[in-house]
Design a protein around this motif. Structure first.
Motif, PDB file in Angstrom:
ATOM      1  N   ALA A  29       0.837  -1.198   0.000  1.00  0.00           N
ATOM      2  CA  ALA A  29       0.000   0.000   0.000  1.00  0.00           C
ATOM      3  C   ALA A  29       0.869   1.244   0.000  1.00  0.00           C
ATOM      4  CB  ALA A  29      -0.919   0.009   1.218  1.00  0.00           C
ATOM      5  N   SER A  30       0.405   2.242  -0.741  1.00  0.00           N
ATOM      6  CA  SER A  30       1.139   3.496  -0.865  1.00  0.00           C
ATOM      7  C   SER A  30       0.246   4.669  -0.483  1.00  0.00           C
ATOM      8  CB  SER A  30       1.609   3.672  -2.307  1.00  0.00           C
ATOM      9  OG  SER A  30       2.141   4.961  -2.499  1.00  0.00           O
ATOM     10  N   SER A  31       0.805   5.616   0.262  1.00  0.00           N
ATOM     11  CA  SER A  31       0.052   6.818   0.631  1.00  0.00           C
ATOM     12  C   SER A  31      -0.061   7.801  -0.531  1.00  0.00           C
ATOM     13  CB  SER A  31       0.692   7.489   1.840  1.00  0.00           C
ATOM     14  OG  SER A  31       2.025   7.854   1.553  1.00  0.00           O
ATOM     15  N   PHE A  32       0.674   7.561  -1.602  1.00  0.00           N
ATOM     16  CA  PHE A  32       0.530   8.359  -2.805  1.00  0.00           C
ATOM     17  C   PHE A  32      -0.733   7.902  -3.542  1.00  0.00           C
ATOM     18  CE2 PHE A  32       4.557  10.597  -2.917  1.00  0.00           C
ATOM     19  CZ  PHE A  32       5.351   9.838  -2.070  1.00  0.00           C
ATOM     20  N   LYS A  33      -1.429   8.841  -4.170  1.00  0.00           N
ATOM     21  CA  LYS A  33      -2.677   8.498  -4.862  1.00  0.00           C
ATOM     22  C   LYS A  33      -2.408   7.679  -6.120  1.00  0.00           C
ATOM     23  CE  LYS A  33      -5.366  10.759  -2.034  1.00  0.00           C
ATOM     24  NZ  LYS A  33      -6.238  10.043  -1.077  1.00  0.00           N
ATOM     25  N   THR A  34      -1.363   8.053  -6.853  1.00  0.00           N
ATOM     26  CA  THR A  34      -1.024   7.358  -8.104  1.00  0.00           C
ATOM     27  C   THR A  34       0.495   7.220  -8.176  1.00  0.00           C
ATOM     28  OG1 THR A  34      -2.925   8.483  -9.107  1.00  0.00           O
ATOM     29  CG2 THR A  34      -1.473   7.277 -10.587  1.00  0.00           C
ATOM     30  N   PRO A  35       1.047   6.302  -7.423  1.00  0.00           N
ATOM     31  CA  PRO A  35       2.506   6.204  -7.352  1.00  0.00           C
ATOM     32  C   PRO A  35       3.095   5.463  -8.548  1.00  0.00           C
ATOM     33  CG  PRO A  35       1.512   4.491  -6.054  1.00  0.00           C
ATOM     34  CD  PRO A  35       0.381   5.327  -6.592  1.00  0.00           C
ATOM     35  N   PRO A  36       4.356   5.702  -8.823  1.00  0.00           N
ATOM     36  CA  PRO A  36       5.059   4.840  -9.781  1.00  0.00           C
ATOM     37  C   PRO A  36       5.146   3.436  -9.194  1.00  0.00           C
ATOM     38  CG  PRO A  36       6.322   6.808  -9.242  1.00  0.00           C
ATOM     39  CD  PRO A  36       5.211   6.741  -8.268  1.00  0.00           C
ATOM     40  N   LEU A  37       5.319   2.460 -10.035  1.00  0.00           N
ATOM     41  CA  LEU A  37       5.409   1.079  -9.581  1.00  0.00           C
ATOM     42  C   LEU A  37       6.843   0.794  -9.129  1.00  0.00           C
ATOM     43  CD1 LEU A  37       3.819  -1.487  -9.145  1.00  0.00           C
ATOM     44  CD2 LEU A  37       4.310  -2.138 -11.516  1.00  0.00           C
ATOM     45  N   LYS A  38       7.218   1.428  -8.049  1.00  0.00           N
ATOM     46  CA  LYS A  38       8.552   1.262  -7.472  1.00  0.00           C
ATOM     47  C   LYS A  38       8.410   0.997  -5.982  1.00  0.00           C
ATOM     48  CE  LYS A  38      10.799   4.317 -10.845  1.00  0.00           C
ATOM     49  NZ  LYS A  38      11.654   5.518 -11.028  1.00  0.00           N
ATOM     50  N   THR A  39       9.221   0.088  -5.468  1.00  0.00           N
ATOM     51  CA  THR A  39       9.086  -0.324  -4.076  1.00  0.00           C
ATOM     52  C   THR A  39       9.209   0.849  -3.107  1.00  0.00           C
ATOM     53  OG1 THR A  39      11.437  -0.875  -3.992  1.00  0.00           O
ATOM     54  CG2 THR A  39       9.915  -2.667  -4.527  1.00  0.00           C
ATOM     55  N   SER A  40      10.017   1.832  -3.447  1.00  0.00           N
ATOM     56  CA  SER A  40      10.268   2.938  -2.526  1.00  0.00           C
ATOM     57  C   SER A  40       9.039   3.811  -2.289  1.00  0.00           C
ATOM     58  CB  SER A  40      11.423   3.795  -3.037  1.00  0.00           C
ATOM     59  OG  SER A  40      11.129   4.301  -4.325  1.00  0.00           O
ATOM     60  N   PHE A  41       8.027   3.693  -3.150  1.00  0.00           N
ATOM     61  CA  PHE A  41       6.818   4.493  -3.001  1.00  0.00           C
ATOM     62  C   PHE A  41       5.739   3.767  -2.191  1.00  0.00           C
ATOM     63  CE2 PHE A  41       7.374   8.297  -5.583  1.00  0.00           C
ATOM     64  CZ  PHE A  41       8.513   7.976  -6.310  1.00  0.00           C
ATOM     65  N   PHE A  42       6.023   2.562  -1.766  1.00  0.00           N
ATOM     66  CA  PHE A  42       5.046   1.751  -1.035  1.00  0.00           C
ATOM     67  C   PHE A  42       5.567   1.490   0.375  1.00  0.00           C
ATOM     68  CE2 PHE A  42       1.950   0.545  -4.305  1.00  0.00           C
ATOM     69  CZ  PHE A  42       2.602   1.019  -5.430  1.00  0.00           C
ATOM     70  N   GLY A  43       4.792   1.914   1.364  1.00  0.00           N
ATOM     71  CA  GLY A  43       5.284   1.869   2.738  1.00  0.00           C
ATOM     72  C   GLY A  43       4.778   0.727   3.579  1.00  0.00           C
ATOM     73  N   HIS A  44       3.746   0.024   3.096  1.00  0.00           N
ATOM     74  CA  HIS A  44       3.169  -1.061   3.892  1.00  0.00           C
ATOM     75  C   HIS A  44       3.151  -2.322   3.049  1.00  0.00           C
ATOM     76  CE1 HIS A  44       1.918   1.962   6.810  1.00  0.00           C
ATOM     77  NE2 HIS A  44       1.391   2.653   5.813  1.00  0.00           N
ATOM     78  N   TRP A  45       3.681  -3.398   3.598  1.00  0.00           N
ATOM     79  CA  TRP A  45       3.882  -4.634   2.847  1.00  0.00           C
ATOM     80  C   TRP A  45       3.332  -5.850   3.583  1.00  0.00           C
ATOM     81  CZ3 TRP A  45       6.315  -4.875  -1.947  1.00  0.00           C
ATOM     82  CH2 TRP A  45       6.886  -3.666  -2.388  1.00  0.00           C
ATOM     83  N   GLY A  46       2.867  -6.809   2.798  1.00  0.00           N
ATOM     84  CA  GLY A  46       2.484  -8.089   3.355  1.00  0.00           C
ATOM     85  C   GLY A  46       3.659  -9.048   3.378  1.00  0.00           C
ATOM     86  N   GLN A  47       3.390 -10.266   3.837  1.00  0.00           N
ATOM     87  CA  GLN A  47       4.431 -11.285   3.951  1.00  0.00           C
ATOM     88  C   GLN A  47       4.617 -12.070   2.654  1.00  0.00           C
ATOM     89  OE1 GLN A  47       6.488 -11.744   6.741  1.00  0.00           O
ATOM     90  NE2 GLN A  47       5.544  -9.765   7.196  1.00  0.00           N
ATOM     91  N   GLY A  48       3.674 -11.950   1.743  1.00  0.00           N
ATOM     92  CA  GLY A  48       3.799 -12.609   0.454  1.00  0.00           C
ATOM     93  C   GLY A  48       3.041 -13.920   0.361  1.00  0.00           C
ATOM     94  N   THR A  49       2.738 -14.298  -0.869  1.00  0.00           N
ATOM     95  CA  THR A  49       2.122 -15.588  -1.162  1.00  0.00           C
ATOM     96  C   THR A  49       2.854 -16.194  -2.353  1.00  0.00           C
ATOM     97  OG1 THR A  49       0.007 -16.726  -1.602  1.00  0.00           O
ATOM     98  CG2 THR A  49       0.313 -14.598  -2.673  1.00  0.00           C
ATOM     99  N   GLN A  50       3.184 -17.474  -2.254  1.00  0.00           N
ATOM    100  CA  GLN A  50       4.011 -18.123  -3.259  1.00  0.00           C
ATOM    101  C   GLN A  50       3.175 -18.567  -4.455  1.00  0.00           C
ATOM    102  OE1 GLN A  50       7.425 -18.584  -3.359  1.00  0.00           O
ATOM    103  NE2 GLN A  50       7.125 -19.445  -5.405  1.00  0.00           N
ATOM    104  N   VAL A  51       3.670 -18.244  -5.637  1.00  0.00           N
ATOM    105  CA  VAL A  51       3.078 -18.722  -6.885  1.00  0.00           C
ATOM    106  C   VAL A  51       4.138 -19.546  -7.609  1.00  0.00           C
ATOM    107  CG1 VAL A  51       2.205 -18.052  -9.154  1.00  0.00           C
ATOM    108  CG2 VAL A  51       1.470 -16.801  -7.102  1.00  0.00           C
ATOM    109  N   THR A  52       3.796 -20.778  -7.933  1.00  0.00           N
ATOM    110  CA  THR A  52       4.703 -21.657  -8.646  1.00  0.00           C
ATOM    111  C   THR A  52       4.004 -22.180  -9.887  1.00  0.00           C
ATOM    112  OG1 THR A  52       5.766 -22.312  -6.569  1.00  0.00           O
ATOM    113  CG2 THR A  52       6.153 -23.713  -8.507  1.00  0.00           C
ATOM    114  N   VAL A  53       4.638 -21.970 -11.037  1.00  0.00           N
ATOM    115  CA  VAL A  53       4.076 -22.419 -12.301  1.00  0.00           C
ATOM    116  C   VAL A  53       4.975 -23.519 -12.850  1.00  0.00           C
ATOM    117  CG1 VAL A  53       3.262 -21.740 -14.580  1.00  0.00           C
ATOM    118  CG2 VAL A  53       3.207 -20.089 -12.700  1.00  0.00           C
ATOM    119  N   SER A  54       4.423 -24.692 -12.994  1.00  0.00           N
ATOM    120  CA  SER A  54       5.208 -25.827 -13.481  1.00  0.00           C
ATOM    121  C   SER A  54       5.127 -25.911 -14.993  1.00  0.00           C
ATOM    122  CB  SER A  54       4.703 -27.118 -12.847  1.00  0.00           C
ATOM    123  OG  SER A  54       3.368 -27.360 -13.245  1.00  0.00           O
ATOM    124  N   SER A  55       6.222 -26.363 -15.591  1.00  0.00           N
ATOM    125  CA  SER A  55       6.269 -26.478 -17.058  1.00  0.00           C
ATOM    126  C   SER A  55       5.793 -27.836 -17.529  1.00  0.00           C
ATOM    127  CB  SER A  55       7.686 -26.223 -17.533  1.00  0.00           C
ATOM    128  OG  SER A  55       8.569 -27.144 -16.928  1.00  0.00           O
TER     129      SER A  55
END
Length: 124
Positions: A98-124
């Motif tokens: 989440a970013s407090s900017f209304k329309t931020p660039p897609l850069k990590t430095s503009f986002f201040g709140h982060w989740g722990q992540g969810t794993q996506v694995t695509v098998s060939s």
């Protein structure tokens, strides 16, 4: 306290689909832009998609254009990422932010709140 929680990851075959969800609490959801980032083993965290606070402006990285779609439901404090036509190179940990900017660039430095992540694995 701000809490960001992703869900919906898993193992899928090439060409398959997954829908990631993210819930955010502890802030005024409708005032924050939201984004999805991913990080593959041994690589840096890269931006996948973001959506403005109003939901009117969206951005997708070139690598996922035509395959992924981002959406938000401000009534439910929820963000989604619909992923279709998945490829092995989409394999990564996916993070919601989440970013407090209304329309931020897609850069990590503009986002201040982060989740722990969810794993996506695509098998060939």
């Amino acid at each position: 306290q701000v809490q960001v929680a992703e869900s919906g990851g898993g193992l899928v075959q090439t060409g398959g689909s997954l829908r990631l969800s993210c819930t955010v609490s502890g802030l005024s959801f409708g005032d924050y832009a939201l984004g999805w980032f991913r990080q593959a083993p041994g690589k840096g965290r890269e931006g996948v998609s973001c959506i403005s606070a109003s939901g009117q402006v969206t951005y997708l990285a070139d690598s996922v254009k035509g395959r992924f779609a981002i959406s938000r439901d401000n009534a439910k404090n929820t963000l989604h990422l619909q992923m279709n036509s998945l490829k092995p190179e989409d394999t990564a940990m996916y993070y919601c932010a989440a970013s407090s900017f209304k329309t931020p660039p897609l850069k990590t430095s503009f986002f201040g709140h982060w989740g722990q992540g969810t794993q996506v694995t695509v098998s060939s």
